[in-house]
Design a protein around this motif. Structure first.
Motif, PDB file in Angstrom:
ATOM      1  N   ARG A 283       0.820  -1.214   0.000  1.00 46.66           N
ATOM      2  CA  ARG A 283       0.000   0.000   0.000  1.00 46.66           C
ATOM      3  C   ARG A 283       0.853   1.262   0.000  1.00 46.66           C
ATOM      4  O   ARG A 283       0.338   2.355  -0.096  1.00 46.66           O
ATOM      5  CB  ARG A 283      -0.920   0.012   1.233  1.00 46.66           C
ATOM      6  CG  ARG A 283      -1.964  -1.083   1.246  1.00 46.66           C
ATOM      7  CD  ARG A 283      -2.779  -1.051   2.530  1.00 46.66           C
ATOM      8  NE  ARG A 283      -3.361   0.266   2.765  1.00 46.66           N
ATOM      9  CZ  ARG A 283      -3.152   1.010   3.856  1.00 46.66           C
ATOM     10  NH1 ARG A 283      -2.341   0.563   4.824  1.00 46.66           N
ATOM     11  NH2 ARG A 283      -3.706   2.190   3.991  1.00 46.66           N
ATOM     12  N   ARG A 284       2.146   1.123   0.161  1.00 48.05           N
ATOM     13  CA  ARG A 284       3.085   2.239   0.257  1.00 48.05           C
ATOM     14  C   ARG A 284       2.707   3.154   1.423  1.00 48.05           C
ATOM     15  O   ARG A 284       2.550   4.360   1.270  1.00 48.05           O
ATOM     16  CB  ARG A 284       3.122   3.037  -1.042  1.00 48.05           C
ATOM     17  CG  ARG A 284       3.743   2.306  -2.218  1.00 48.05           C
ATOM     18  CD  ARG A 284       3.680   3.178  -3.449  1.00 48.05           C
ATOM     19  NE  ARG A 284       4.337   2.543  -4.594  1.00 48.05           N
ATOM     20  CZ  ARG A 284       4.254   2.996  -5.831  1.00 48.05           C
ATOM     21  NH1 ARG A 284       3.566   4.086  -6.084  1.00 48.05           N
ATOM     22  NH2 ARG A 284       4.873   2.373  -6.815  1.00 48.05           N
ATOM     23  N   THR A 285       2.596   2.562   2.590  1.00 47.70           N
ATOM     24  CA  THR A 285       2.266   3.332   3.793  1.00 47.70           C
ATOM     25  C   THR A 285       3.166   2.918   4.951  1.00 47.70           C
ATOM     26  O   THR A 285       3.685   1.793   4.988  1.00 47.70           O
ATOM     27  CB  THR A 285       0.798   3.141   4.214  1.00 47.70           C
ATOM     28  OG1 THR A 285       0.554   1.745   4.460  1.00 47.70           O
ATOM     29  CG2 THR A 285      -0.153   3.656   3.143  1.00 47.70           C
ATOM     30  N   VAL A 286       3.333   3.830   5.901  1.00 53.30           N
ATOM     31  CA  VAL A 286       4.087   3.587   7.132  1.00 53.30           C
ATOM     32  C   VAL A 286       3.181   3.901   8.310  1.00 53.30           C
ATOM     33  O   VAL A 286       2.565   4.972   8.362  1.00 53.30           O
ATOM     34  CB  VAL A 286       5.343   4.488   7.201  1.00 53.30           C
ATOM     35  CG1 VAL A 286       6.076   4.283   8.522  1.00 53.30           C
ATOM     36  CG2 VAL A 286       6.271   4.226   6.028  1.00 53.30           C
ATOM     37  N   ALA A 287       3.066   2.958   9.228  1.00 54.02           N
ATOM     38  CA  ALA A 287       2.261   3.174  10.435  1.00 54.02           C
ATOM     39  C   ALA A 287       3.150   3.748  11.529  1.00 54.02           C
ATOM     40  O   ALA A 287       4.266   3.271  11.746  1.00 54.02           O
ATOM     41  CB  ALA A 287       1.642   1.865  10.901  1.00 54.02           C
ATOM     42  N   VAL A 288       2.674   4.780  12.208  1.00 50.17           N
ATOM     43  CA  VAL A 288       3.445   5.435  13.267  1.00 50.17           C
ATOM     44  C   VAL A 288       2.561   5.686  14.472  1.00 50.17           C
ATOM     45  O   VAL A 288       1.328   5.689  14.385  1.00 50.17           O
ATOM     46  CB  VAL A 288       4.023   6.780  12.774  1.00 50.17           C
ATOM     47  CG1 VAL A 288       4.989   6.578  11.612  1.00 50.17           C
ATOM     48  CG2 VAL A 288       2.917   7.753  12.391  1.00 50.17           C
ATOM     49  N   THR A 289       3.227   5.899  15.601  1.00 49.37           N
ATOM     50  CA  THR A 289       2.505   6.282  16.806  1.00 49.37           C
ATOM     51  C   THR A 289       3.303   7.367  17.518  1.00 49.37           C
ATOM     52  O   THR A 289       4.534   7.351  17.512  1.00 49.37           O
ATOM     53  CB  THR A 289       2.288   5.069  17.742  1.00 49.37           C
ATOM     54  OG1 THR A 289       1.485   5.458  18.850  1.00 49.37           O
ATOM     55  CG2 THR A 289       3.609   4.527  18.272  1.00 49.37           C
ATOM     56  N   SER A 290       2.584   8.313  18.116  1.00 51.77           N
ATOM     57  CA  SER A 290       3.223   9.426  18.805  1.00 51.77           C
ATOM     58  C   SER A 290       2.326   9.871  19.951  1.00 51.77           C
ATOM     59  O   SER A 290       1.308   9.229  20.252  1.00 51.77           O
ATOM     60  CB  SER A 290       3.452  10.591  17.835  1.00 51.77           C
ATOM     61  OG  SER A 290       2.210  11.131  17.399  1.00 51.77           O
ATOM     62  N   GLU A 291       2.700  10.979  20.591  1.00 50.39           N
ATOM     63  CA  GLU A 291       1.877  11.502  21.675  1.00 50.39           C
ATOM     64  C   GLU A 291       0.487  11.892  21.186  1.00 50.39           C
ATOM     65  O   GLU A 291      -0.467  11.946  21.968  1.00 50.39           O
ATOM     66  CB  GLU A 291       2.560  12.728  22.295  1.00 50.39           C
ATOM     67  CG  GLU A 291       3.870  12.409  23.008  1.00 50.39           C
ATOM     68  CD  GLU A 291       4.514  13.644  23.596  1.00 50.39           C
ATOM     69  OE1 GLU A 291       4.022  14.761  23.302  1.00 50.39           O
ATOM     70  OE2 GLU A 291       5.505  13.504  24.333  1.00 50.39           O
ATOM     71  N   ASP A 292       0.372  12.158  19.897  1.00 51.39           N
ATOM     72  CA  ASP A 292      -0.921  12.536  19.327  1.00 51.39           C
ATOM     73  C   ASP A 292      -1.751  11.328  18.913  1.00 51.39           C
ATOM     74  O   ASP A 292      -2.853  11.492  18.372  1.00 51.39           O
ATOM     75  CB  ASP A 292      -0.701  13.445  18.111  1.00 51.39           C
ATOM     76  CG  ASP A 292       0.003  14.741  18.483  1.00 51.39           C
ATOM     77  OD1 ASP A 292      -0.224  15.226  19.608  1.00 51.39           O
ATOM     78  OD2 ASP A 292       0.792  15.247  17.663  1.00 51.39           O
ATOM     79  N   GLY A 293      -1.222  10.133  19.124  1.00 54.95           N
ATOM     80  CA  GLY A 293      -1.941   8.921  18.754  1.00 54.95           C
ATOM     81  C   GLY A 293      -1.332   8.227  17.561  1.00 54.95           C
ATOM     82  O   GLY A 293      -0.219   8.542  17.122  1.00 54.95           O
ATOM     83  N   ASP A 294      -2.070   7.277  17.008  1.00 54.17           N
ATOM     84  CA  ASP A 294      -1.592   6.510  15.872  1.00 54.17           C
ATOM     85  C   ASP A 294      -1.873   7.258  14.572  1.00 54.17           C
ATOM     86  O   ASP A 294      -2.825   8.037  14.467  1.00 54.17           O
ATOM     87  CB  ASP A 294      -2.267   5.146  15.828  1.00 54.17           C
ATOM     88  CG  ASP A 294      -1.939   4.306  17.050  1.00 54.17           C
ATOM     89  OD1 ASP A 294      -0.906   4.586  17.692  1.00 54.17           O
ATOM     90  OD2 ASP A 294      -2.716   3.389  17.370  1.00 54.17           O
ATOM     91  N   GLY A 295      -1.033   6.998  13.580  1.00 56.68           N
ATOM     92  CA  GLY A 295      -1.221   7.644  12.292  1.00 56.68           C
ATOM     93  C   GLY A 295      -0.618   6.823  11.177  1.00 56.68           C
ATOM     94  O   GLY A 295      -0.081   5.728  11.392  1.00 56.68           O
ATOM     95  N   GLU A 296      -0.702   7.361   9.968  1.00 58.92           N
ATOM     96  CA  GLU A 296      -0.200   6.667   8.798  1.00 58.92           C
ATOM     97  C   GLU A 296       0.365   7.680   7.811  1.00 58.92           C
ATOM     98  O   GLU A 296      -0.205   8.764   7.616  1.00 58.92           O
ATOM     99  CB  GLU A 296      -1.335   5.873   8.146  1.00 58.92           C
ATOM    100  CG  GLU A 296      -0.900   4.891   7.076  1.00 58.92           C
ATOM    101  CD  GLU A 296      -2.052   4.041   6.578  1.00 58.92           C
ATOM    102  OE1 GLU A 296      -2.169   2.883   7.031  1.00 58.92           O
ATOM    103  OE2 GLU A 296      -2.827   4.526   5.728  1.00 58.92           O
ATOM    104  N   LEU A 297       1.497   7.335   7.217  1.00 59.68           N
ATOM    105  CA  LEU A 297       2.131   8.177   6.212  1.00 59.68           C
ATOM    106  C   LEU A 297       2.181   7.421   4.891  1.00 59.68           C
ATOM    107  O   LEU A 297       2.574   6.248   4.862  1.00 59.68           O
ATOM    108  CB  LEU A 297       3.556   8.549   6.628  1.00 59.68           C
ATOM    109  CG  LEU A 297       3.748   9.547   7.768  1.00 59.68           C
ATOM    110  CD1 LEU A 297       5.219   9.610   8.133  1.00 59.68           C
ATOM    111  CD2 LEU A 297       3.252  10.912   7.360  1.00 59.68           C
ATOM    112  N   ALA A 298       1.806   8.092   3.821  1.00 62.64           N
ATOM    113  CA  ALA A 298       1.909   7.487   2.495  1.00 62.64           C
ATOM    114  C   ALA A 298       3.209   7.942   1.839  1.00 62.64           C
ATOM    115  O   ALA A 298       3.681   9.045   2.082  1.00 62.64           O
ATOM    116  CB  ALA A 298       0.712   7.895   1.642  1.00 62.64           C
ATOM    117  N   TYR A 299       3.773   7.094   1.022  1.00 59.35           N
ATOM    118  CA  TYR A 299       5.022   7.445   0.345  1.00 59.35           C
ATOM    119  C   TYR A 299       4.992   6.962  -1.099  1.00 59.35           C
ATOM    120  O   TYR A 299       4.232   6.049  -1.463  1.00 59.35           O
ATOM    121  CB  TYR A 299       6.220   6.832   1.074  1.00 59.35           C
ATOM    122  CG  TYR A 299       6.289   5.317   1.035  1.00 59.35           C
ATOM    123  CD1 TYR A 299       6.847   4.647  -0.061  1.00 59.35           C
ATOM    124  CD2 TYR A 299       5.823   4.540   2.093  1.00 59.35           C
ATOM    125  CE1 TYR A 299       6.918   3.263  -0.100  1.00 59.35           C
ATOM    126  CE2 TYR A 299       5.886   3.152   2.067  1.00 59.35           C
ATOM    127  CZ  TYR A 299       6.430   2.523   0.967  1.00 59.35           C
ATOM    128  OH  TYR A 299       6.496   1.151   0.918  1.00 59.35           O
TER     129      TYR A 299
END
Length: 396
Positions: A84-100
């Motif tokens: 899917r060309r995505t990266v899953a991340v988590t931070s103080e703001d919660g979970d997220g996803e980045l597309a590349y």
């Protein structure tokens, strides 16, 4: 739509790579994002100094990338989906996803426990800032005569043992080596190393594999008990299992298998640099996990990315070691030249001159991180239109 380049990790490989990409590619066509778990650049080569109580200045990544056009995302990478060309991340703001559109994987490595009982629970290491600070606090609490055992005879183990012994002569420092201390060095350099250990009062346990770590001792393979109020584990590195879990082709080590240009052999939109790349050097053997390898691989990866996106011929950069540089405290060091097969040559440089050279290398690397784009040029390369012949999607 701009071509989205995501760089995972802002260590030596990732930070230099992001700066190079920003310097060479036009912001009209590209969007570069760096993902890193902590807000500072960590000079991993100096963490043994931090652990023994020396004060180091840490550069804020926000300041490093200010004015470069590189976007900084402070988050921990939890997964990569190359389909899917995505990266899953988590931070103080919660979970997220980045597309590349293009991913440069440079998450580095951590200490390898090798499934030795007690290492995870009782041992310390200097592979990360948090672990080095944890060790620093423990060492600060040791009084005169406290015992420290460093496990591992590689560069990290040698530098850690000598730094600790020089900075804290009140401690009893020992090193456990599976083989002979400095066996890969030339005879003269090996003699220099042993003299340094003798001068600093470091006890060496050669041909001693550690098979268990307890709160106040380590147990060798032959059953010998070695006293250790603090055990520092430096017996190798391991990469995060994210790469293997993602479906990327990996080696037995978990490193991403790449071609000569640092491109994933299974997913052409993914490149790897640093410790997480399983790259074959010019001698036909895998590059070791080291700062030098981070330099070689990030230069090759960025050169390949830039060339393919701009429709140019992909250049090849050198993947050949010239020597090992080992600090022996602040006033002594060894620089050992090696041949194409990474075998030590007879010539080596030692003493204060070698120490000054090592200090210059560290300062140079620090300056490079502080100036990741080395001055922004007026002309930058635009992306080619349409897909290139290698199949990388580029901006229209």
């Amino acid at each position: 739509m701009k071509h989205r380049i995501v760089v995972l990790g802002a260590g030596y490989a990732g930070a230099f790579a992001a700066g190079t990409l920003a310097r060479r590619l036009s912001p009209a066509d590209t969007e570069i994002t760096v993902v890193n778990a902590v807000p500072d650049f960590v000079e991993r080569m100096r963490l043994h100094q931090l652990a023994i109580g020396q004060d180091l200045a840490f550069r804020k990544l926000a300041d490093v990338f200010a004015g470069t056009g590189v976007r900084l995302r402070l988050a921990r990478v939890t997964g990569v989906d190359p389909e899917r060309r995505t990266v899953a991340v988590t931070s103080e703001d919660g979970d997220g996803e980045l597309a590349y559109d293009t991913l440069l994987y440079a998450l580095g490595s951590s200490v390898a426990h090798h499934d030795v009982p007690g290492v995870a629970e009782y041992a310390f290491d200097v592979t990360g800032r948090c672990s080095a600070l944890r060790l620093r606090e423990r060492l600060a609490g040791l009084g005169e005569g406290g015992t420290v055992l460093v496990v591992g005879e590689g560069l990290t183990g040698i530098e850690t043992a000598t730094e600790f012994a020089e900075s804290r002569p009140d401690l009893s420092v020992a090193l456990a080596a599976r083989g002979e201390l400095g066996a890969w060095l030339s005879p003269k350099a090996r003699r220099h190393l042993r003299q340094a250990f003798d001068r600093l009062g470091i006890t060496v346990h050669e041909h001693t594999g550690i098979e268990a770590v307890e709160p106040t001792r380590a147990i060798a393979a032959d059953g010998t008990s070695i006293p250790a109020d603090v055990t520092v584990w430096s017996a190798g590195f391991a990469v995060h299992p994210i790469s293997a879990a993602s479906g990327l082709e990996v080696a037995e080590t978990g490193q991403i298998v790449v071609d000569r240009t640092m491109r994933s052999v299974s997913h052409p939109d993914v490149y790897a640099a640093g410790d997480c790349a399983y790259a074959i050097g010019e001698n036909g053997r895998p590059l070791p996990m080291s700062c030098a390898s981070a330099g070689f691989t990030n230069m090759q990866a960025t050169a390949a990315i830039i060339a393919r996106l701009t429709g140019s011929e992909v250049p090849t950069t050198g993947l050949k070691y010239h020597g090992n540089h080992i600090s022996l405290g602040r006033r002594d060091a060894i620089f050992q030249m090696v041949d194409g097969d990474v075998r030590s040559k007879s010539w080596y440089l030692g003493g204060r001159t070698a120490a000054r050279l090592k200090s210059g290398v560290l300062k140079g690397a620090g300056w490079g991180i502080a100036h990741p784009t080395f001055g922004m040029p007026k002309r930058k390369r635009r992306l080619a239109t349409g897909p290139d012949r290698a199949g990388v999607r580029v901006a229209a």
